[in-house]
Design a protein around this motif. Sequence first.
Motif, PDB file in Angstrom:
ATOM      1  N   GLU A  43     -40.786  34.253  15.171  1.00 46.53           N
ATOM      2  CA  GLU A  43     -39.736  34.336  14.155  1.00 46.53           C
ATOM      3  C   GLU A  43     -38.512  33.504  14.518  1.00 46.53           C
ATOM      4  N   ARG A  44     -38.164  33.465  15.800  1.00 44.43           N
ATOM      5  CA  ARG A  44     -37.014  32.666  16.208  1.00 44.43           C
ATOM      6  C   ARG A  44     -37.274  31.187  15.953  1.00 44.43           C
ATOM      7  N   ALA A  45     -38.499  30.720  16.224  1.00 46.86           N
ATOM      8  CA  ALA A  45     -38.842  29.316  15.987  1.00 46.86           C
ATOM      9  C   ALA A  45     -38.748  28.982  14.505  1.00 46.86           C
ATOM     10  N   VAL A  46     -39.231  29.875  13.667  1.00 48.02           N
ATOM     11  CA  VAL A  46     -39.168  29.641  12.219  1.00 48.02           C
ATOM     12  C   VAL A  46     -37.709  29.614  11.756  1.00 48.02           C
ATOM     13  N   PHE A  47     -36.930  30.585  12.203  1.00 50.48           N
ATOM     14  CA  PHE A  47     -35.519  30.637  11.812  1.00 50.48           C
ATOM     15  C   PHE A  47     -34.782  29.387  12.274  1.00 50.48           C
ATOM     16  N   THR A  48     -35.057  28.944  13.504  1.00 49.29           N
ATOM     17  CA  THR A  48     -34.416  27.739  14.027  1.00 49.29           C
ATOM     18  C   THR A  48     -34.801  26.525  13.197  1.00 49.29           C
ATOM     19  N   ALA A  49     -36.072  26.405  12.832  1.00 53.99           N
ATOM     20  CA  ALA A  49     -36.527  25.281  12.016  1.00 53.99           C
ATOM     21  C   ALA A  49     -35.853  25.282  10.649  1.00 53.99           C
ATOM     22  N   VAL A  50     -35.715  26.455  10.048  1.00 53.68           N
ATOM     23  CA  VAL A  50     -35.066  26.556   8.735  1.00 53.68           C
ATOM     24  C   VAL A  50     -33.597  26.161   8.845  1.00 53.68           C
ATOM     25  N   VAL A  51     -32.899  26.687   9.839  1.00 54.01           N
ATOM     26  CA  VAL A  51     -31.487  26.342  10.028  1.00 54.01           C
ATOM     27  C   VAL A  51     -31.343  24.841  10.265  1.00 54.01           C
ATOM     28  N   TYR A  52     -32.233  24.276  11.086  1.00 53.50           N
ATOM     29  CA  TYR A  52     -32.199  22.837  11.359  1.00 53.50           C
ATOM     30  C   TYR A  52     -32.367  22.034  10.069  1.00 53.50           C
ATOM     31  N   ALA A  53     -33.343  22.409   9.258  1.00 52.66           N
ATOM     32  CA  ALA A  53     -33.591  21.677   8.012  1.00 52.66           C
ATOM     33  C   ALA A  53     -32.395  21.785   7.061  1.00 52.66           C
ATOM     34  N   LEU A  54     -31.820  22.970   6.954  1.00 53.94           N
ATOM     35  CA  LEU A  54     -30.733  23.172   6.001  1.00 53.94           C
ATOM     36  C   LEU A  54     -29.410  22.550   6.453  1.00 53.94           C
ATOM     37  N   THR A  55     -29.132  22.624   7.743  1.00 50.66           N
ATOM     38  CA  THR A  55     -27.843  22.107   8.212  1.00 50.66           C
ATOM     39  C   THR A  55     -27.899  20.634   8.565  1.00 50.66           C
ATOM     40  N   GLY A  56     -29.094  20.135   8.890  1.00 49.06           N
ATOM     41  CA  GLY A  56     -29.217  18.734   9.289  1.00 49.06           C
ATOM     42  C   GLY A  56     -29.628  17.815   8.158  1.00 49.06           C
ATOM     43  N   GLY A  57     -29.945  18.386   7.005  1.00 48.57           N
ATOM     44  CA  GLY A  57     -30.367  17.562   5.885  1.00 48.57           C
ATOM     45  C   GLY A  57     -31.767  17.000   6.066  1.00 48.57           C
ATOM     46  N   CYS A  58     -32.534  17.604   6.943  1.00 43.23           N
ATOM     47  CA  CYS A  58     -33.896  17.145   7.211  1.00 43.23           C
ATOM     48  C   CYS A  58     -34.818  17.624   6.089  1.00 43.23           C
ATOM     49  N   ALA A  59     -35.640  16.728   5.575  1.00 43.17           N
ATOM     50  CA  ALA A  59     -36.641  17.141   4.588  1.00 43.17           C
ATOM     51  C   ALA A  59     -37.656  18.044   5.284  1.00 43.17           C
ATOM     52  N   TRP A  60     -38.133  19.047   4.577  1.00 43.19           N
ATOM     53  CA  TRP A  60     -39.076  19.992   5.167  1.00 43.19           C
ATOM     54  C   TRP A  60     -40.248  19.260   5.807  1.00 43.19           C
TER      55      TRP A  60
END
Length: 94
Positions: A43-60
């Motif tokens: 769950e931490r990995a998923v949450f980190t990936a989501v935060v990274y995508a949303l705050t970094g402007g990274c496409a999924w």
Amino acid sequence: MMPVVGADLSERLVPDELREPAAPLLPSFAARPQGGGTAPCDERAVFTAVVYALTGGCAWRHLPPTFGTSPATAHRRFTAWTEAGRGVGCTGRC
């Protein structure tokens, strides 16, 4: 197999001060009653990936595999959290 994001990088991207208050707000994902499916994700990995995508402007689809979760899983969890009223909604980059 690519190594997952190290604990130190994960802590830098999403410190416990952010993750801990958010954790109880996110829906949990239990095993399916009919069985099958894939192994549970960290769950931490998923949450980190989501935060990274949303705050970094990274496409999924461009999430690095080092997060230890697939882009599809990260986006699916984000969508589930948003539909449950726990997300910030899509800003057009989804």
